[in-house]
Design a protein around this motif. Structure first.
Motif, PDB file in Angstrom:
ATOM      1  N   PRO A  45       1.021  -1.179  -0.177  1.00 40.75           N
ATOM      2  CA  PRO A  45      -0.153  -0.021   0.009  1.00 40.75           C
ATOM      3  C   PRO A  45       0.920   1.328  -0.098  1.00 40.75           C
ATOM      4  O   PRO A  45       0.462   2.342   0.198  1.00 40.75           O
ATOM      5  CB  PRO A  45      -0.659  -0.131   1.231  1.00 40.75           C
ATOM      6  N   HIS A  58      -5.077   4.988   4.257  1.00 41.55           N
ATOM      7  CA  HIS A  58      -5.698   3.496   4.384  1.00 41.55           C
ATOM      8  C   HIS A  58      -6.383   3.465   5.630  1.00 41.55           C
ATOM      9  O   HIS A  58      -7.572   2.971   5.417  1.00 41.55           O
ATOM     10  CB  HIS A  58      -4.365   2.465   4.478  1.00 41.55           C
ATOM     11  N   PRO A  95      -8.771  -4.009   0.635  1.00 46.54           N
ATOM     12  CA  PRO A  95      -7.422  -4.626   0.370  1.00 46.54           C
ATOM     13  C   PRO A  95      -7.474  -5.958   1.117  1.00 46.54           C
ATOM     14  O   PRO A  95      -7.860  -5.903   2.278  1.00 46.54           O
ATOM     15  CB  PRO A  95      -6.652  -3.694   0.830  1.00 46.54           C
ATOM     16  N   ALA A  99      -2.457  -4.370  -3.007  1.00 49.13           N
ATOM     17  CA  ALA A  99      -3.088  -3.094  -3.343  1.00 49.13           C
ATOM     18  C   ALA A  99      -2.755  -2.531  -4.781  1.00 49.13           C
ATOM     19  O   ALA A  99      -2.940  -1.516  -4.908  1.00 49.13           O
ATOM     20  CB  ALA A  99      -1.934  -1.881  -2.500  1.00 49.13           C
ATOM     21  N   TYR A 150      -0.053   5.607  -2.759  1.00 47.83           N
ATOM     22  CA  TYR A 150      -1.165   6.389  -2.098  1.00 47.83           C
ATOM     23  C   TYR A 150      -0.725   7.784  -1.888  1.00 47.83           C
ATOM     24  O   TYR A 150       0.049   8.037  -0.899  1.00 47.83           O
ATOM     25  CB  TYR A 150      -1.400   5.701  -0.847  1.00 47.83           C
TER      26      TYR A 150
END
Length: 500
Positions: A45, A58, A95, A99, A150
């Protein structure tokens, strides 16, 4: 086959813009997909080269998709990107072991930004130079990283690009529809990065500087007022939510000085300013000032010392600067150097020519050990800014003002390399302007130079394809570890180098 080729050529001739938008989008997405396929961290992630606020994004997205009753927590992060991530979690499922689907979705969004930027760059740079700009945007190693992890810069670049396009159009007069769209873009951009709201004075300065003097002033002022009002209307629901949260937090600690309930986006301005301007500040992000105040380094509104910084951080930072002007000047230079590090990032999956050995500063993108590239590019950027003040290139002054806005934000707060990457929609035209001016003096170079440079960029797609067919490259990392598990503290400095 010849008939098919003729039909394709005729279609390209009749619909060059559609072909250009589609090509820039697909080529940009292909490079990001190839990079992910050859990356060891494609299912993580976050990225080896950028960690940022991935953990917060997240957690926020999971809470959003699971419809957990949220406790009143300080509005510290702008909400739009974690909200987008929550929407992806809702559409694609939470998830599990990978990811990758969410990273690919963000790559699609950034590829659309590249294509959209090319579409309106044509009116400023011309077709050939705008294709080169789109190629540089697509092949930028920094943006390959940010668009496959992210990062709220992925969403912010789209709104900044839309803002620049709408304001650039306003040189011939801001239409009512454009005023509404500009207000929406500014509002959504501010919900992604709070400092975007303070771009308004720079946009208005550009219009005053480069507007058509034959246009009646009063109708234009009314339309710009509507644009500002629409942006505030976009912020209103989040501001109302912030007011309720801050009322509840104030009620929990009635003995402490109350937090201001009118907060358009976040409350982090004062405390970030204090953290960025003190004797322990380094020029980049460092939470040392807050860590010294207890609460295990976490922000606690019930802690009187931390609450003081939330309320009076600007005064504390300015007081230190006034008492230590020499140290403040050196700190500004450090912030500027950190920001310019964003220009040291190269092209392609291997970050040519700087390479993949370097460090990842706290909450920032990877900086290569060999950072020489930033100095010639900084001079090129300065030359573009100077040229933008001349009458023939006055349209480029919009980009100069956008970059100036980011520079001032950097000097006031933290120096981030990703802060330079965030302004790519405005940065690239300025970087290409000096070359465009020089090439215009040689008619044979005016189209050949950008065409050859764009063709050369395609070698980075070839390289990414070769890397995608191999075993993923592995990296070693070192840095500060926690006391219990011996794991790297991701929010601290991390040294990175390739294993193979």
């Amino acid at each position: 086959m010849p008939r098919l080729l003729l039909s394709a050529r005729a279609f390209c001739t009749r619909h060059p813009v559609a072909v250009g938008v589609t090509s820039t989008f697909l080529l940009s997405l292909l490079l990001r997909l190839l990079y992910l396929q050859g990356a060891l961290d494609r299912t993580w992630p976050f990225s080896i080269f950028f960690y940022g606020d991935a953990r917060f994004f997240h957690t926020y997205a999971l809470d959003w998709v699971r419809d957990r009753p949220a406790q009143a927590t300080l509005p510290y992060h702008p909400p739009l990107f974690p909200g987008l991530l929550g929407l992806l979690y809702q559409l694609l499922g939470e998830p599990r072991d990978s990811a990758f689907p969410y990273k690919l979705s963000l790559a699609v969004l950034n590829s659309a930004t590249v294509a959209f930027s090319w579409w309106w760059w044509r009116r400023v740079l011309g077709t050939a130079w705008s294709l080169l700009a789109a190629g540089l945007f697509a092949a930028s190693f920094g943006w390959i990283i940010l668009s496959t992890t992210y990062s709220n810069e992925v969403l912010y670049a789209l709104f900044l690009s839309a803002t620049c396009w709408l304001v650039f159009q306003s040189r011939a007069g801001l239409a009512w529809r454009a005023a509404v769209l500009l207000g929406i873009a500014m509002g959504l951009g501010s919900l992604t990065r709070a400092e975007h709201l303070y771009l308004w004075p720079f946009l208005l300065a550009y219009v005053a500087f480069d507007r058509d003097r034959q246009l009646p002033l009063r109708p234009q002022l009314a339309r710009w007022a509507v644009a500002v009002a629409v942006s505030l209307a976009v912020l209103a629901p989040w501001s109302v939510r912030n007011a309720r949260v801050l009322q509840e937090l104030n009620a929990r600690n009635p003995e402490l000085e109350p937090l201001p309930e009118l907060t358009l986006v976040t409350v982090y301005g004062p405390i970030n300013f204090a953290m960025a301007n003190n004797a322990q500040a380094t020029g980049g992000f460092t939470p040392d000032l807050v860590n010294q105040l207890g609460a295990n380094g976490n922000l606690d509104v019930a802690n009187p010392s931390q609450r003081h910084l939330l309320l009076h951080g600007y005064a504390e930072g300015l007081r230190w600067m006034g008492e230590h002007p020499g140290d403040a000047a050196r700190l500004w230079l450090s912030k500027l150097a950190r920001w310019l590090d964003g220009l040291s990032l190269g092209l392609g999956a291997s970050n040519f020519p700087a390479g993949l050995r370097g460090a990842r500063p706290p909450v920032d993108v990877f900086i290569p050990e060999s950072a020489w590239l930033k100095w010639p590019l900084a001079l090129l950027l300065l030359a573009g800014a100077v040229l933008s003040l001349r009458v023939p290139h006055r349209a480029f002054s919009l980009f100069t003002l956008v970059v100036l806005h980011r520079l001032l934000i950097t000097l006031a707060f933290f120096g981030y390399a990703r802060g330079m990457l965030a302004v790519f929609p405005a940065l690239l035209p300025l970087l290409l302007l000096p070359a465009k001016v020089l090439a215009s003096r040689r008619p044979t170079l005016a189209t050949r130079l950008p065409a050859l440079a764009t063709a050369a960029l395609l070698l980075f797609w070839l390289e990414a394809g070769v890397l995608a067919l191999r075993e993923p490259r592995n990296f070693s990392a070192s840095g500060t570890t926690d006391r219990t598990g011996g794991k790297l503290i991701q929010d601290d400095w991390v040294q990175i180098w390739p294993k193979n």
